[in-house]
Enzyme design. Sequence first.
Site, PDB file in Angstrom:
ATOM      1  NE  ARG A 102      -4.019   0.355   1.786  1.00 57.16           N
ATOM      2  CZ  ARG A 102      -5.439   0.664   2.418  1.00 57.16           C
ATOM      3  NH1 ARG A 102      -5.221   1.248   3.400  1.00 57.16           N
ATOM      4  NH2 ARG A 102      -6.125   0.045   1.758  1.00 57.16           N
ATOM      5  CG  HIS A 129      -8.485  -0.027  -2.837  1.00 56.31           C
ATOM      6  ND1 HIS A 129      -7.574  -1.006  -2.255  1.00 56.31           N
ATOM      7  CD2 HIS A 129      -9.063   0.496  -1.655  1.00 56.31           C
ATOM      8  CE1 HIS A 129      -7.955  -1.408  -1.192  1.00 56.31           C
ATOM      9  NE2 HIS A 129      -8.765  -0.365  -0.533  1.00 56.31           N
ATOM     10  CD  GLN A 132     -13.104  -2.164  -0.679  1.00 59.23           C
ATOM     11  OE1 GLN A 132     -12.291  -1.981   0.180  1.00 59.23           O
ATOM     12  NE2 GLN A 132     -14.402  -2.605  -0.610  1.00 59.23           N
ATOM     13  CG  ASP A 223     -13.446   6.308  -1.246  1.00 61.00           C
ATOM     14  OD1 ASP A 223     -13.401   6.118  -0.047  1.00 61.00           O
ATOM     15  OD2 ASP A 223     -12.355   6.387  -1.989  1.00 61.00           O
ATOM     16  CB  CYS A 263     -13.923   1.073  -0.218  1.00 62.69           C
ATOM     17  SG  CYS A 263     -13.802   2.747   0.175  1.00 62.69           S
ATOM     18  NE  ARG A 291     -10.277  -5.363   0.671  1.00 66.35           N
ATOM     19  CZ  ARG A 291      -9.526  -4.159   1.100  1.00 66.35           C
ATOM     20  NH1 ARG A 291     -10.234  -3.143   1.542  1.00 66.35           N
ATOM     21  NH2 ARG A 291      -8.362  -4.315   0.929  1.00 66.35           N
TER      22      ARG A 291
HETATM   23  N1  NVA Z   1      -9.840   6.751  -1.477  1.00 67.89           N
HETATM   24  C1  NVA Z   1      -9.526   6.036  -0.181  1.00 67.89           C
HETATM   25  C2  NVA Z   1      -9.736   4.697  -0.328  1.00 67.89           C
HETATM   26  C3  NVA Z   1      -9.339   4.421   1.255  1.00 67.89           C
HETATM   27  C4  NVA Z   1      -9.851   2.731   1.284  1.00 67.89           C
HETATM   28  C5  NVA Z   1      -7.834   6.675   0.125  1.00 67.89           C
HETATM   29  O1  NVA Z   1      -7.164   6.600  -0.905  1.00 67.89           O
HETATM   30  O2  NVA Z   1      -7.832   7.163   1.149  1.00 67.89           O
HETATM   31  N1   CP Z   2     -11.196  -0.331   2.224  1.00 63.65           N
HETATM   32  C1   CP Z   2     -10.210  -0.285   2.605  1.00 63.65           C
HETATM   33  O1   CP Z   2      -8.881  -0.435   1.845  1.00 63.65           O
HETATM   34  O2   CP Z   2     -10.009  -0.144   4.171  1.00 63.65           O
HETATM   35  P1   CP Z   2      -8.587   0.242   4.959  1.00 63.65           P
HETATM   36  O3   CP Z   2      -7.988   1.567   4.150  1.00 63.65           O
HETATM   37  O4   CP Z   2      -8.878   0.085   6.269  1.00 63.65           O
HETATM   38  O5   CP Z   2      -7.473  -0.960   4.540  1.00 63.65           O
END
Ligand code: NVA
Ligand code: CP
Length: 308
Positions: A102, A129, A132, A223, A263, A291
């Site tokens: 990540r 992502h 997800q 989101d 998500c 997930r």
């Molecule tokens: N768009 C959000 C998704 C979190 C799972 C982010 O990147 O923070």
């Molecule tokens: N939806 C998702 O990826 O959640 P986290 O940021 O908690 O991993």
Amino acid sequence: MRHFLTLKDFTKEEILEIINIAVDIKKDLSAGVYKKQLENQTLAMIFEKSSTRTRVSFETGMFQLGGHALFLSNRDIHLGRGEPIADTAKVISSMCDMVMIRTFEHSMIEEFTANSSVPVINGLTDSYHPVQLLADYLTMLEYGINENAVVAYVGDGNNMTHSWMFLAAKMGFDLRIATPKGYEVDSDVLEEALEIAKLSGASITVMNDPAEAIKCATIVTTDTWASMGQEDEKDERVKAFKGYMIDNEKMNLATQNAKFLHCLPAYRGQEVSEEIMDTHSEIIFNEAENRLHAQKGLMVWLDKQRNK
Ligand code: NVA
Ligand code: CP
């Protein structure tokens, strides 16, 4: 050997193969059956951003498959102090069987992958992502929604939106995206998705009016307005996204029995109202649980490709 960086690199059949493994794994788990399909394997998990679901699902998933997961934040490993990505990739992949990352820029994961001798999984970048969306598609299928879906995404044109675009393009459903002006999806990603959509018969349309997007939707989703890394823009974004909150009034524009997906993490009172979160909590938390099952399916699938 295959990697999982974006859904763009996968065929519809491959996505369904992964989902089918996930369905079996979920059934097994509810019957108390743990198949040690990744016995003695180690998953390295590099986190340069926070996570609840991604970390817990990958770590638990790997354990349930008979393997082990290593949590590596950039405060723990030398990557965070400037050790080159390529060197880090060579070292970690010489000892571990799979890597999940990540991070911020998508190019980081591409560089890591180019230097990795084991499969790499995108656990979220600024651009995509995809894990997800595996869980989201599994959830859609469980609720009987498939290629006939009309999905309305209302909010920021971000990593989630880009992954929805590739999912729609590959699986052949309709996606209607409403973002405020200035927060649109990336135009190159849109062009690529539209090109893929020609083959599947998917329709992807972008607009600025949430009501227009939600009309006829069987699924409504959104989101956060400020993704990880955009914390400084929070106040300015709250102003720019005024009128984009999914509340009862907007949800009522969708088809009867339309579902709401998120998500998570969700910011109640911003992109979604408290009421909508409460009314649709069953599907939202099932989506979150999925997930675990979807990513176990993915890891088993990636391992099978390597052994082919
Ligand atoms: N768009 C959000 C998704 C979190 C799972 C982010 O990147 O923070
Ligand atoms: N939806 C998702 O990826 O959640 P986290 O940021 O908690 O991993």
